[in-house]
Design a protein around this motif. Structure first.
Motif, PDB file in Angstrom:
ATOM      1  N   THR A 172       0.848  -1.188   0.000  1.00 56.39           N
ATOM      2  CA  THR A 172       0.000   0.000   0.000  1.00 56.39           C
ATOM      3  C   THR A 172       0.881   1.235   0.000  1.00 56.39           C
ATOM      4  N   VAL A 173       0.386   2.300  -0.587  1.00 55.72           N
ATOM      5  CA  VAL A 173       1.042   3.601  -0.555  1.00 55.72           C
ATOM      6  C   VAL A 173       0.045   4.592   0.021  1.00 55.72           C
ATOM      7  N   GLN A 174       0.399   5.210   1.100  1.00 58.24           N
ATOM      8  CA  GLN A 174      -0.500   6.113   1.810  1.00 58.24           C
ATOM      9  C   GLN A 174      -1.815   5.427   2.184  1.00 58.24           C
ATOM     10  N   GLY A 175      -1.707   4.132   2.544  1.00 56.40           N
ATOM     11  CA  GLY A 175      -2.864   3.386   3.003  1.00 56.40           C
ATOM     12  C   GLY A 175      -3.752   2.820   1.918  1.00 56.40           C
ATOM     13  N   VAL A 176      -3.417   3.043   0.655  1.00 56.38           N
ATOM     14  CA  VAL A 176      -4.248   2.578  -0.462  1.00 56.38           C
ATOM     15  C   VAL A 176      -3.474   1.508  -1.235  1.00 56.38           C
TER      16      VAL A 176
END
Length: 456
Positions: A84-88
């Protein structure tokens, strides 16, 4: 501080684009990645020694040095499950030892962003270009992770080039053995917590000062552990495999002694803890300056202990900007050995230099194969010219500038570049600035020439 990788686009240079694979290092073109600068690694690992299985979650906090539509992480082997990147959730693609991460939303230039990668598998042991073992190496009672030059890629994803240093939190959970005894786990920095969960034990190690990835380390096994302090109240953590305890009995005494000796000559010790790990891995042909606790596969002699502890200043705190600058680490650490030998009443540094020049020193074979600052390939960054001839360059500087200026140069070098990266050009400039002399000929002859210099 951390140092931005080369190979990334300058701010404002168009819209988002993929970060580069590699940072333009001629000797290791695939190592590192452009487009971002890592500030911190949070590694949560579960390891089972009996099966040599590793399960990990890596939380990588970085700053984008360009608009990023995609970026790479170095990772060798192991199976990646999610990222994930920034929670996404991000899209993933593997290309040999590269993990390509495409975030759901582009990362803007200058953004501090967090990437979380989950992975597992059997971490690899590999042979480096010179035939030495590196990576995740099984021992008779556990394992050890040795990262120079590329072995760190075998156990966590990241930006694995010395130019991108970061702080680390490493939490490792291991099971207890059949007798209910927990495995010991030793890593860089300070042990902050130790949690017994019944069938497993988790130890959390923290490195608060920036560290190059090749210096990150874990040793799992059974150790005799001594915790002492230097005269300056610096914690000393020494872990010794019981099979090496007799030969390594003096290590816990020598570590604080050598650190104090080196601090007087090279400047204040650069980290918040020190120590050593003496494992039982006799087939390993080298020791490694793993940050705060150098690693030895068997009981070291004094000279080797001095060398690896000197690296805490030269190589660990002041880290080469590119791999061709490795002579600054190895040459200076080797010269520390010469200084120690002289002060123990054995050969003086002039005599050691002469023995290297004449080829009578046992470590002098092969030192004229290539210039120390120009290894011909990545597999030769640890060859004799980088060490022995590198130390000879240092000695010639000392001869040229005198002792007072020479030690001022060393202390200024470790102060000016503390916890950062530096290169050969900067070292030469400092030597000339402090001495007020033009040292072009000296460095041309001793550092850059392909031929063995005539004695001068």
């Amino acid at each position: 501080m951390t140092t931005s990788c080369t190979g990334s686009a300058p701010p404002g240079n168009g819209g988002p684009k993929p970060g580069t694979a590699g940072v333009g290092d001629r000797l290791f073109p695939a190592l590192g990645n452009g487009g971002y600068d890592v500030a911190h690694y949070g590694l949560t690992l579960d390891y089972v020694p009996e099966t040599n299985r590793l399960k990990g979650t890596a939380v990588i906090t970085a700053r984008a040095t360009q608009g990023l539509s995609r970026f790479n992480l170095d990772l060798s082997g192991l199976r990646v499950h999610t990222a994930t990147v920034q929670g996404v959730k991000a899209q993933l693609h593997r290309d040999k030892d590269e993990l390509l991460v495409t975030p759901a939303k582009t990362v803007k230039d200058g953004t501090i962003f967090k990437t979380v990668v989950t992975y597992d598998g059997t971490p690899r042991m590999r042979e480096s270009g010179d035939g030495d073992l590196e990576g995740w190496i099984e021992t008779d009672d556990g394992s050890t992770a040795l990262g120079q030059p590329t072995g760190s890629t075998t156990w966590f994803p990241g930006n694995h080039h010395p130019s991108d240093k970061a702080t680390y939190d490493i939490a490792i959970t291991v099971p207890k053995d059949k007798d209910g005894a927990p495995y010991d786990v030793v890593s860089n920095g300070k042990l902050t917590t130790e949690e017994d969960k019944g069938e497993t034990v988790t130890r959390h190690w923290r490195t608060e000062e920036p560290m190059a990835s090749y210096l990150a380390h874990i040793s799992v096994g059974y150790f005799e552990i001594d915790k002492v302090w230097t005269d300056d109240d610096l914690p000393v953590y020494v872990a010794i495999d019981p099979d090496e305890s007799e030969g390594a009995a003096d290590v816990k005494v020598l570590v604080p002694e050598i650190v104090g000796w080196a601090s007087e000559r090279f400047g204040p010790y650069p980290f918040s803890s020190t120590g050593a790990i003496v494992d039982h891995l006799p087939e390993l042909d080298y020791a490694l300056e793993t940050q705060t606790k150098p690693y030895f596969g068997e009981a070291p002699d004094e000279a080797l202990l001095v060398h690896e502890l000197a690296h805490q200043w030269f190589g660990n705190s002041v880290t080469p900007r590119k791999w061709k600058d490795m002579w600054l680490s190895e040459g200076l650490a080797t010269y520390a050995e010469w200084l120690w030998e002289e002060e123990q009443g054995d050969r003086n540094t002039n005599e050691v230099f002469s023995d290297f020049y004449d080829g009578t020193d046992t470590e002098s074979e092969g030192i004229w194969a290539f210039p120390p600052a120009d290894p011909p390939s990545g597999g030769r960054v640890s060859d004799p010219p980088v060490y022995g001839r590198g130390a000879m360059v240092v000695h010639k500087v000392r001869e040229a500038v005198g002792d007072e200026t020479f030690f001022d140069i060393l202390r200024s070098w470790t102060r000016q570049h503390r916890h950062g990266n530096a290169d050969t050009r900067q070292f030469i400039a400092l030597c000339e600035d402090k001495s007020g002399k033009n040292l072009t000929e000296l460095f041309d002859v001793w550092l850059f020439s392909k031929q063995k210099p005539s004695r001068m």
